[in-house]
Each structure stands twice: as structure tokens, then as C-alpha cells.
Scaffold this motif. Structure first.
Motif, PDB file in Angstrom:
ATOM      1  N   PRO A 137      54.785  43.584  65.283  1.00  0.00           N
ATOM      2  CA  PRO A 137      55.100  42.774  64.101  1.00  0.00           C
ATOM      3  C   PRO A 137      55.146  43.574  62.806  1.00  0.00           C
ATOM      4  O   PRO A 137      55.071  43.013  61.713  1.00  0.00           O
ATOM      5  CB  PRO A 137      53.931  41.799  64.060  1.00  0.00           C
ATOM      6  N   GLU A 138      55.268  44.907  62.917  1.00  0.00           N
ATOM      7  CA  GLU A 138      55.197  45.774  61.733  1.00  0.00           C
ATOM      8  C   GLU A 138      56.409  45.609  60.819  1.00  0.00           C
ATOM      9  O   GLU A 138      57.529  45.454  61.288  1.00  0.00           O
ATOM     10  CB  GLU A 138      55.084  47.238  62.160  1.00  0.00           C
ATOM     11  N   ALA A 139      56.159  45.684  59.508  1.00  0.00           N
ATOM     12  CA  ALA A 139      57.211  45.575  58.510  1.00  0.00           C
ATOM     13  C   ALA A 139      58.212  46.708  58.667  1.00  0.00           C
ATOM     14  O   ALA A 139      57.898  47.768  59.209  1.00  0.00           O
ATOM     15  CB  ALA A 139      56.594  45.605  57.111  1.00  0.00           C
ATOM     16  N   GLY A 140      59.423  46.472  58.188  1.00  0.00           N
ATOM     17  CA  GLY A 140      60.480  47.474  58.246  1.00  0.00           C
ATOM     18  C   GLY A 140      61.045  47.784  56.873  1.00  0.00           C
ATOM     19  O   GLY A 140      60.953  46.960  55.958  1.00  0.00           O
ATOM     20  N   LEU A 141      61.620  48.965  56.747  1.00  0.00           N
ATOM     21  CA  LEU A 141      62.230  49.404  55.494  1.00  0.00           C
ATOM     22  C   LEU A 141      63.636  49.914  55.741  1.00  0.00           C
ATOM     23  O   LEU A 141      63.857  50.756  56.612  1.00  0.00           O
ATOM     24  CB  LEU A 141      61.435  50.560  54.890  1.00  0.00           C
ATOM     25  N   ILE A 142      64.564  49.399  54.966  1.00  0.00           N
ATOM     26  CA  ILE A 142      65.918  49.942  54.914  1.00  0.00           C
ATOM     27  C   ILE A 142      66.328  49.880  53.448  1.00  0.00           C
ATOM     28  O   ILE A 142      66.415  48.796  52.863  1.00  0.00           O
ATOM     29  CB  ILE A 142      66.915  49.154  55.785  1.00  0.00           C
ATOM     30  N   GLY A 143      66.540  51.045  52.873  1.00  0.00           N
ATOM     31  CA  GLY A 143      66.885  51.088  51.456  1.00  0.00           C
ATOM     32  C   GLY A 143      65.803  50.401  50.636  1.00  0.00           C
ATOM     33  O   GLY A 143      64.615  50.624  50.836  1.00  0.00           O
ATOM     34  N   ARG A 157      64.901  47.342  50.730  1.00  0.00           N
ATOM     35  CA  ARG A 157      64.577  46.066  51.361  1.00  0.00           C
ATOM     36  C   ARG A 157      63.408  46.237  52.327  1.00  0.00           C
ATOM     37  O   ARG A 157      63.424  47.127  53.179  1.00  0.00           O
ATOM     38  CB  ARG A 157      65.791  45.514  52.115  1.00  0.00           C
ATOM     39  N   LEU A 158      62.416  45.380  52.166  1.00  0.00           N
ATOM     40  CA  LEU A 158      61.245  45.329  53.031  1.00  0.00           C
ATOM     41  C   LEU A 158      61.414  44.124  53.940  1.00  0.00           C
ATOM     42  O   LEU A 158      61.480  42.988  53.465  1.00  0.00           O
ATOM     43  CB  LEU A 158      59.969  45.185  52.189  1.00  0.00           C
ATOM     44  N   GLU A 177      54.154  49.685  54.035  1.00  0.00           N
ATOM     45  CA  GLU A 177      55.554  50.113  53.999  1.00  0.00           C
ATOM     46  C   GLU A 177      56.100  50.073  52.575  1.00  0.00           C
ATOM     47  O   GLU A 177      56.844  50.968  52.167  1.00  0.00           O
ATOM     48  CB  GLU A 177      56.400  49.274  54.951  1.00  0.00           C
ATOM     49  N   ALA A 178      55.736  49.057  51.808  1.00  0.00           N
ATOM     50  CA  ALA A 178      56.156  48.983  50.402  1.00  0.00           C
ATOM     51  C   ALA A 178      55.650  50.195  49.633  1.00  0.00           C
ATOM     52  O   ALA A 178      56.377  50.778  48.812  1.00  0.00           O
ATOM     53  CB  ALA A 178      55.655  47.693  49.766  1.00  0.00           C
ATOM     54  N   CYS A 179      54.430  50.604  49.901  1.00  0.00           N
ATOM     55  CA  CYS A 179      53.858  51.750  49.203  1.00  0.00           C
ATOM     56  C   CYS A 179      54.525  53.057  49.627  1.00  0.00           C
ATOM     57  O   CYS A 179      54.619  53.988  48.822  1.00  0.00           O
ATOM     58  CB  CYS A 179      52.349  51.797  49.380  1.00  0.00           C
ATOM     59  N   THR A 203      64.204  53.064  58.124  1.00  0.00           N
ATOM     60  CA  THR A 203      63.217  52.948  59.192  1.00  0.00           C
ATOM     61  C   THR A 203      62.055  53.936  59.096  1.00  0.00           C
ATOM     62  O   THR A 203      60.911  53.517  59.045  1.00  0.00           O
ATOM     63  CB  THR A 203      63.867  53.035  60.585  1.00  0.00           C
ATOM     64  N   ASP A 204      62.330  55.230  59.077  1.00  0.00           N
ATOM     65  CA  ASP A 204      61.263  56.227  59.075  1.00  0.00           C
ATOM     66  C   ASP A 204      61.002  56.707  57.649  1.00  0.00           C
ATOM     67  O   ASP A 204      61.779  57.471  57.088  1.00  0.00           O
ATOM     68  CB  ASP A 204      61.640  57.410  59.970  1.00  0.00           C
ATOM     69  N   ALA A 205      59.866  56.266  57.080  1.00  0.00           N
ATOM     70  CA  ALA A 205      59.541  56.620  55.695  1.00  0.00           C
ATOM     71  C   ALA A 205      59.188  58.089  55.552  1.00  0.00           C
ATOM     72  O   ALA A 205      59.342  58.661  54.477  1.00  0.00           O
ATOM     73  CB  ALA A 205      58.392  55.740  55.196  1.00  0.00           C
ATOM     74  N   GLY A 206      58.716  58.714  56.614  1.00  0.00           N
ATOM     75  CA  GLY A 206      58.358  60.129  56.554  1.00  0.00           C
ATOM     76  C   GLY A 206      57.240  60.385  55.555  1.00  0.00           C
ATOM     77  O   GLY A 206      56.409  59.524  55.297  1.00  0.00           O
TER      78      GLY A 206
END
Length: 170
Positions: free
Chosen positions: A48-54, A56-57, A71-73, A88-91
Motif C-alpha cells: 500500500p506504499e505511496a507513489g511518486l511521479i513528477g 504527483r503523490l 515519499e512527499a519528503c 517511482t524511484d526517488a533515489g
């Protein structure tokens, strides 16, 4: 029937979706709520983990609020070059990962239903590991370098208040 510690973490719905959106609004990070059974776009770890694209959370109502804030941080703490290509991968390295953990606690303070105590508990329940044994002990006793990094990047002020700014330097 016993419950797992993961069943006890606070969801985004319980934290309040309008409040979460308000906390993240200064960062121009859109919170996109995905239907319960649809895949979570941009989720590195999967449901259920949050996702990031550009900028958008992606979350579901049952996504843990600690995951959404984490993920926001990442978005807030990453440099502009990575942010521009985020999918996807914040690195990020060690310093940035620690800053993400610290900042998510500070942002949790801005969510009336959450706060730092609850965030520390949920981080421990979720399996974050710190050398002092708990998120709270790390935050209070072992995070001076992290605070300094966040201040240098202008992400928090000297009173440990989030500035609403994104990291601007590499």
C-alpha cells in the motif's frame, strides 16, 4: 485473531486527506487518491506504499500516512535535476534519506490527527531501523547533522519549522 503492528499504522484517510493536501500544498505536490483496487502509480515498494511521479503523490485512503509523508519528503529533499525526472524511484543518498525521515516527523506535526508521537510509533511499527533503536531516540538524540543539512538546504528554519520550500541545490 491477532493484529500485526502494520495493521496499527495510521492511514491517510484517518489522518485526513484535506489536511494532508494542505500540508503539501506549499510544495506544489498534488495528492492523487487512487481507487482501492487500482494499481498505485509510481509506488517503488508496491501496495500500500505511496507513489511518486513528477509532482504527483499517489495514495489510497488506506495508504499509511507515514508512507505518504516519506515519499512527499523525498520530493521536497531531492535536487531539482532528479525532481524534474522523478518517476517511482526517488533515489538519494544517506544524508538525504535521513533528512526525509526527519522532515516527515516535522510535517506530521502539521497534521492535527497525527503529530510526532504517532509518526515515531508508526515508523517503528513499519520497520524503520535506527541505531538507537527507535525513531524517537534517533530524532531526539542522534540527528544534529540531519537538522543542519535541512537548514543548509533551507527546508527548515532554525526553529525546526518546515519552510515550504523545495531543495534547490545539488
Amino acid at each position: 485473531m491477532s493484529t500485526s503492528p502494520l495493521d496499527q499504522v495510521m492511514s491517510c484517510a484517518a489522518a485526513g486527506l484535506p489536511a494532508l493536501r494542505q500540508v503539501l500544498q506549499p510544495y506544489d505536490l498534488a495528492v492523487v487518491v487512487v481507487a482501492d483496487h487500482a494499481p498505485l502509480p509510481g509506488s517503488f515498494w508496491g501496495d500500500p506504499e505511496a507513489g511518486l511521479i513528477g509532482a504527483r503523490l499517489f495514495i489510497r485512503p488506506h495508504t499509511p500516512v507515514q508512507s505518504a509523508l516519506h515519499e512527499a519528503c523525498h520530493y521536497i529533499c531531492m535536487d531539482p535535476q532528479r525532481r524534474a525526472q522523478l518517476h517511482t524511484d526517488a533515489g538519494g543518498g544517506y544524508d538525504e534519506e535521513n533528512a526525509v525521515c526527519y522532515l516527515q516527523v516535522l510535517l506530521a506535526e502539521q497534521l492535527p490527527q497525527v503529530g510526532r508521537q504517532r509518526m515515531w510509533q508508526d515508523m517503528d511499527r513499519w520497520g524503520y531501523s535506527f541505531r538507537l533503536g527507535s525513531a524517537r531516540r534517533w530524532f531526539e538524540e542522534d540527528a544534529d547533522e540531519v537538522r543542519h543539512w535541512l537548514e543548509q538546504q533551507h527546508l527548515i528554519d532554525t526553529g525546526e519549522r518546515p519552510t515550504g520550500r523545495l531543495r534547490q541545490s545539488a
